[in-house]
Design a protein around this motif. Structure first.
Motif, PDB file in Angstrom:
ATOM      1  N   LEU A 261       5.431  23.894 -16.562  1.00  0.00           N
ATOM      2  CA  LEU A 261       6.225  25.096 -16.304  1.00  0.00           C
ATOM      3  C   LEU A 261       6.070  25.565 -14.857  1.00  0.00           C
ATOM      4  O   LEU A 261       7.049  25.941 -14.201  1.00  0.00           O
ATOM      5  N   GLY A 262       4.823  25.492 -14.342  1.00  0.00           N
ATOM      6  CA  GLY A 262       4.615  25.869 -12.943  1.00  0.00           C
ATOM      7  C   GLY A 262       5.352  24.941 -11.993  1.00  0.00           C
ATOM      8  O   GLY A 262       5.970  25.383 -11.007  1.00  0.00           O
ATOM      9  N   LEU A 263       5.270  23.594 -12.304  1.00  0.00           N
ATOM     10  CA  LEU A 263       5.995  22.637 -11.468  1.00  0.00           C
ATOM     11  C   LEU A 263       7.496  22.888 -11.527  1.00  0.00           C
ATOM     12  O   LEU A 263       8.199  22.856 -10.499  1.00  0.00           O
ATOM     13  N   LEU A 264       7.985  23.160 -12.748  1.00  0.00           N
ATOM     14  CA  LEU A 264       9.412  23.443 -12.901  1.00  0.00           C
ATOM     15  C   LEU A 264       9.807  24.711 -12.142  1.00  0.00           C
ATOM     16  O   LEU A 264      10.874  24.769 -11.514  1.00  0.00           O
ATOM     17  N   LYS A 265       8.922  25.705 -12.189  1.00  0.00           N
ATOM     18  CA  LYS A 265       9.210  26.935 -11.438  1.00  0.00           C
ATOM     19  C   LYS A 265       9.284  26.661  -9.945  1.00  0.00           C
ATOM     20  O   LYS A 265      10.156  27.184  -9.242  1.00  0.00           O
ATOM     21  N   ARG A 266       8.332  25.814  -9.455  1.00  0.00           N
ATOM     22  CA  ARG A 266       8.375  25.490  -8.026  1.00  0.00           C
ATOM     23  C   ARG A 266       9.651  24.742  -7.668  1.00  0.00           C
ATOM     24  O   ARG A 266      10.287  25.018  -6.639  1.00  0.00           O
ATOM     25  N   LEU A 267      10.020  23.750  -8.555  1.00  0.00           N
ATOM     26  CA  LEU A 267      11.255  23.009  -8.286  1.00  0.00           C
ATOM     27  C   LEU A 267      12.470  23.936  -8.322  1.00  0.00           C
ATOM     28  O   LEU A 267      13.367  23.842  -7.469  1.00  0.00           O
ATOM     29  N   LEU A 268      12.473  24.810  -9.332  1.00  0.00           N
ATOM     30  CA  LEU A 268      13.590  25.764  -9.406  1.00  0.00           C
ATOM     31  C   LEU A 268      13.611  26.680  -8.185  1.00  0.00           C
ATOM     32  O   LEU A 268      14.681  27.027  -7.672  1.00  0.00           O
ATOM     33  N   GLY A 269      12.397  27.057  -7.735  1.00  0.00           N
ATOM     34  CA  GLY A 269      12.343  27.882  -6.533  1.00  0.00           C
ATOM     35  C   GLY A 269      12.908  27.162  -5.322  1.00  0.00           C
ATOM     36  O   GLY A 269      13.663  27.737  -4.522  1.00  0.00           O
ATOM     37  N   GLN A 270      12.534  25.858  -5.200  1.00  0.00           N
ATOM     38  CA  GLN A 270      13.078  25.077  -4.086  1.00  0.00           C
ATOM     39  C   GLN A 270      14.591  24.937  -4.194  1.00  0.00           C
ATOM     40  O   GLN A 270      15.319  25.061  -3.198  1.00  0.00           O
ATOM     41  N   GLU A 271      15.063  24.653  -5.443  1.00  0.00           N
ATOM     42  CA  GLU A 271      16.510  24.540  -5.637  1.00  0.00           C
ATOM     43  C   GLU A 271      17.211  25.851  -5.306  1.00  0.00           C
ATOM     44  O   GLU A 271      18.277  25.871  -4.676  1.00  0.00           O
ATOM     45  N   LEU A 272      16.588  26.942  -5.740  1.00  0.00           N
ATOM     46  CA  LEU A 272      17.191  28.249  -5.443  1.00  0.00           C
ATOM     47  C   LEU A 272      17.221  28.511  -3.941  1.00  0.00           C
ATOM     48  O   LEU A 272      18.207  29.050  -3.413  1.00  0.00           O
ATOM     49  N   GLU A 273      16.134  28.133  -3.254  1.00  0.00           N
ATOM     50  CA  GLU A 273      16.127  28.305  -1.806  1.00  0.00           C
ATOM     51  C   GLU A 273      17.216  27.461  -1.148  1.00  0.00           C
ATOM     52  O   GLU A 273      17.908  27.919  -0.223  1.00  0.00           O
ATOM     53  N   TYR A 274      17.367  26.191  -1.663  1.00  0.00           N
ATOM     54  CA  TYR A 274      18.416  25.322  -1.119  1.00  0.00           C
ATOM     55  C   TYR A 274      19.800  25.919  -1.375  1.00  0.00           C
ATOM     56  O   TYR A 274      20.665  25.955  -0.484  1.00  0.00           O
ATOM     57  N   ILE A 275      19.983  26.424  -2.618  1.00  0.00           N
ATOM     58  CA  ILE A 275      21.281  27.035  -2.959  1.00  0.00           C
ATOM     59  C   ILE A 275      21.523  28.283  -2.110  1.00  0.00           C
ATOM     60  O   ILE A 275      22.641  28.527  -1.630  1.00  0.00           O
ATOM     61  N   LYS A 276      20.456  29.082  -1.919  1.00  0.00           N
ATOM     62  CA  LYS A 276      20.612  30.277  -1.080  1.00  0.00           C
ATOM     63  C   LYS A 276      20.981  29.901   0.346  1.00  0.00           C
ATOM     64  O   LYS A 276      21.822  30.558   0.980  1.00  0.00           O
ATOM     65  N   GLU A 277      20.348  28.810   0.856  1.00  0.00           N
ATOM     66  CA  GLU A 277      20.671  28.367   2.205  1.00  0.00           C
ATOM     67  C   GLU A 277      22.128  27.905   2.296  1.00  0.00           C
ATOM     68  O   GLU A 277      22.851  28.232   3.255  1.00  0.00           O
ATOM     69  N   LYS A 278      22.558  27.145   1.248  1.00  0.00           N
ATOM     70  CA  LYS A 278      23.951  26.705   1.225  1.00  0.00           C
ATOM     71  C   LYS A 278      24.901  27.900   1.148  1.00  0.00           C
ATOM     72  O   LYS A 278      25.940  27.941   1.827  1.00  0.00           O
ATOM     73  N   ILE A 279      24.538  28.854   0.290  1.00  0.00           N
ATOM     74  CA  ILE A 279      25.383  30.054   0.159  1.00  0.00           C
ATOM     75  C   ILE A 279      25.456  30.790   1.490  1.00  0.00           C
ATOM     76  O   ILE A 279      26.517  31.279   1.900  1.00  0.00           O
ATOM     77  N   ARG A 280      24.300  30.864   2.176  1.00  0.00           N
ATOM     78  CA  ARG A 280      24.297  31.545   3.471  1.00  0.00           C
ATOM     79  C   ARG A 280      25.194  30.825   4.473  1.00  0.00           C
ATOM     80  O   ARG A 280      25.982  31.461   5.203  1.00  0.00           O
ATOM     81  N   LYS A 281      25.109  29.459   4.484  1.00  0.00           N
ATOM     82  CA  LYS A 281      25.965  28.705   5.409  1.00  0.00           C
ATOM     83  C   LYS A 281      27.437  28.869   5.053  1.00  0.00           C
ATOM     84  O   LYS A 281      28.295  29.034   5.932  1.00  0.00           O
ATOM     85  N   ILE A 282      27.725  28.823   3.722  1.00  0.00           N
ATOM     86  CA  ILE A 282      29.124  28.990   3.294  1.00  0.00           C
ATOM     87  C   ILE A 282      29.631  30.376   3.670  1.00  0.00           C
ATOM     88  O   ILE A 282      30.781  30.547   4.103  1.00  0.00           O
ATOM     89  N   GLU A 283      28.762  31.386   3.504  1.00  0.00           N
ATOM     90  CA  GLU A 283      29.168  32.736   3.901  1.00  0.00           C
ATOM     91  C   GLU A 283      29.433  32.812   5.398  1.00  0.00           C
ATOM     92  O   GLU A 283      30.377  33.484   5.836  1.00  0.00           O
ATOM     93  N   GLU A 284      28.592  32.108   6.188  1.00  0.00           N
ATOM     94  CA  GLU A 284      28.843  32.083   7.628  1.00  0.00           C
ATOM     95  C   GLU A 284      30.174  31.402   7.933  1.00  0.00           C
ATOM     96  O   GLU A 284      30.948  31.875   8.786  1.00  0.00           O
TER      97      GLU A 284
END
Length: 416
Positions: A261-284
């Motif tokens: 569960l901790g590993l999955l949380k870290r992976l989800l956190g990384q995915e969320l960070e990647y998605i947030k970065e993509k969203i930020r670039k798309i917003e730009e």
């Protein structure tokens, strides 16, 4: 030098002071120091008497004499005041002692009058004190006996509660089928055999206590010997050990699950960070496109105002459209379909290509003669058009003159 100056000053002071003349006094009644105490004050022969001629010393002596006289008068007044106060206090003392004697005499008289009554009251109070002491002892003894009885009853009640709790424990340890069969209702908290009251004079009803004891369920037990209970607890202990082993296995699986569960949380956190970065670039990119859209709109509207307006509604464009439409109507057909200038131009271009293909099959001399006739006809038509325009201008002039001639004549007003 200083001694000389002091002597000169003393001489000047003495010369400035005027002393009375020294005269001989033949009066024998004058008393001197020797007359006060002839044994104490006596002249010493052979020793000269020192003459003091200092004015400052004389002034100092006069000042001291006046001061001592003043001090003597003050002390005399103080002595008189103290004597007066002593006399006043003596009068007060005599008055107080007189009143004290009167009060003492009256009190002795009162004691002599009320002595018998006082003795009777004191005897009565002694008897009452003895009775109170005896009753107090009896009360203490009764309290002791009551406390003893209460402690015994409380001990019996607590013993009964303990036995009932043991019975309840053995009943709960029995099998469920046996419990359902006998259905023994045991609740030691609600079995109160004796209620202790603060009033010691209330009579205890023994019948009520017997009824409460009779309401207790009969002592039914599943276990007949203590060994059976030990066997049951041994089995329970083994079962608990088995449960502990199962719990440990479950804890291991739980730890693995928590790690996953901790590993999955870290992976989800990384995915969320990647998605947030993509969203930020798309917003730009969206913001840049919106800004670009605004710029393109401005450019489009400028082109629309400047170029397209010129290409659509300018005088040159209208002339071209009229010329194209005129040519189209004379060469091909009337513009009943309301074709645009581009469509008519394309049609004319196709017609021109067809004509050129047809002309390529004719003789050049014939074509030149036809072209010459065409140019001559065009020149004639142009000349006729110019003449017609001149005639039209003349007609406009004549019409203006006619209209002005038919208008009434305006009278001129004299400036007088």
């Amino acid at each position: 030098m200083e001694k000389k100056l002091v002597k000169n000053c003393n001489k000047k002071v003495l010369s400035s002071v005027k002393l009375p003349p020294i005269t001989k006094n033949n009066d024998r009644d004058v008393r001197t120091i020797l007359d006060v105490d002839s044994q104490y004050f006596s002249l010493v022969e052979g020793r000269p008497i020192k003459i003091n001629k200092s004015i400052s010393k004389y002034k100092q002596n006069i000042r001291e004499i006046a001061l001592k006289r003043t001090l003597r008068g003050f002390i005399t007044d103080e002595i008189l005041r103290i004597n007066r106060e002593i006399e006043t206090e003596r009068k007060i003392y005599f008055t107080v002692s007189k009143h004290f004697d009167e009060y003492q005499h009256s009190f002795d008289k009162f004691l002599a009058y009320d002595n018998n009554k006082t003795i009777a009251i004191m005897k009565k109070s002694d008897n009452l004190a003895k009775e109170l002491t005896s009753e107090t002892e009896e009360h203490k003894q009764a309290n002791f006996e009551l406390a003893t009885i209460k402690s015994k009853l409380q001990y019996i009640n607590e013993t009964l509660q303990i036995l009932l709790s043991f019975q309840n424990f053995l009943y709960k340890a029995a099998p469920i089928l046996w419990q359902d069969k006998y259905n023994v209702n045991l609740n030691p908290e609600h079995f109160e055999i004796l209620s202790m009251d603060s009033d010691i004079f209330i009579k205890i009803d023994i019948n009520i206590i017997q009824e409460r004891l009779n309401k207790l369920p009969p002592p039914r037990l599943y276990f007949e010997t203590p060994v059976q209970l030990l066997v049951v607890f041994d089995l329970l202990e083994k079962q608990n050990l088995n449960y502990l082993l199962v719990t440990e296995e479950l804890n291991m699986e739980k730890n693995k699950f928590l790690k996953s569960l901790g590993l999955l949380k870290r992976l989800l956190g990384q995915e969320l960070e990647y998605i947030k970065e993509k969203i930020r670039k798309i917003e730009e990119i969206i913001a840049w496109n919106e800004h670009r859209e605004i710029e393109l709109k401005d450019v489009f509207f400028r082109i629309l105002e400047d170029k397209i307006q010129y290409l659509v509604s300018s005088e040159t464009v209208l002339q071209i459209f009229n010329n194209v439409e005129f040519t189209y109507e004379h060469v091909i057909a009337t513009n009943d379909a309301n074709l645009s200038s581009l469509d008519m131009t394309l049609s004319l271009e196709r017609e021109y290509d067809n004509l050129m293909l047809d002309l390529s099959a004719f003789d050049l001399d014939v074509i030149k003669s036809i072209e010459r006739e065409t140019y001559e006809n065009e020149a004639k038509e142009i000349k006729q058009a110019e003449d017609a325009s001149k005639i039209l201008k003349d007609i406009h002039k004549l019409s203006k003159r006619l209209t002005s001639s038919f208008e009434p004549i305006r009278k001129r007003s004299n400036d007088s």
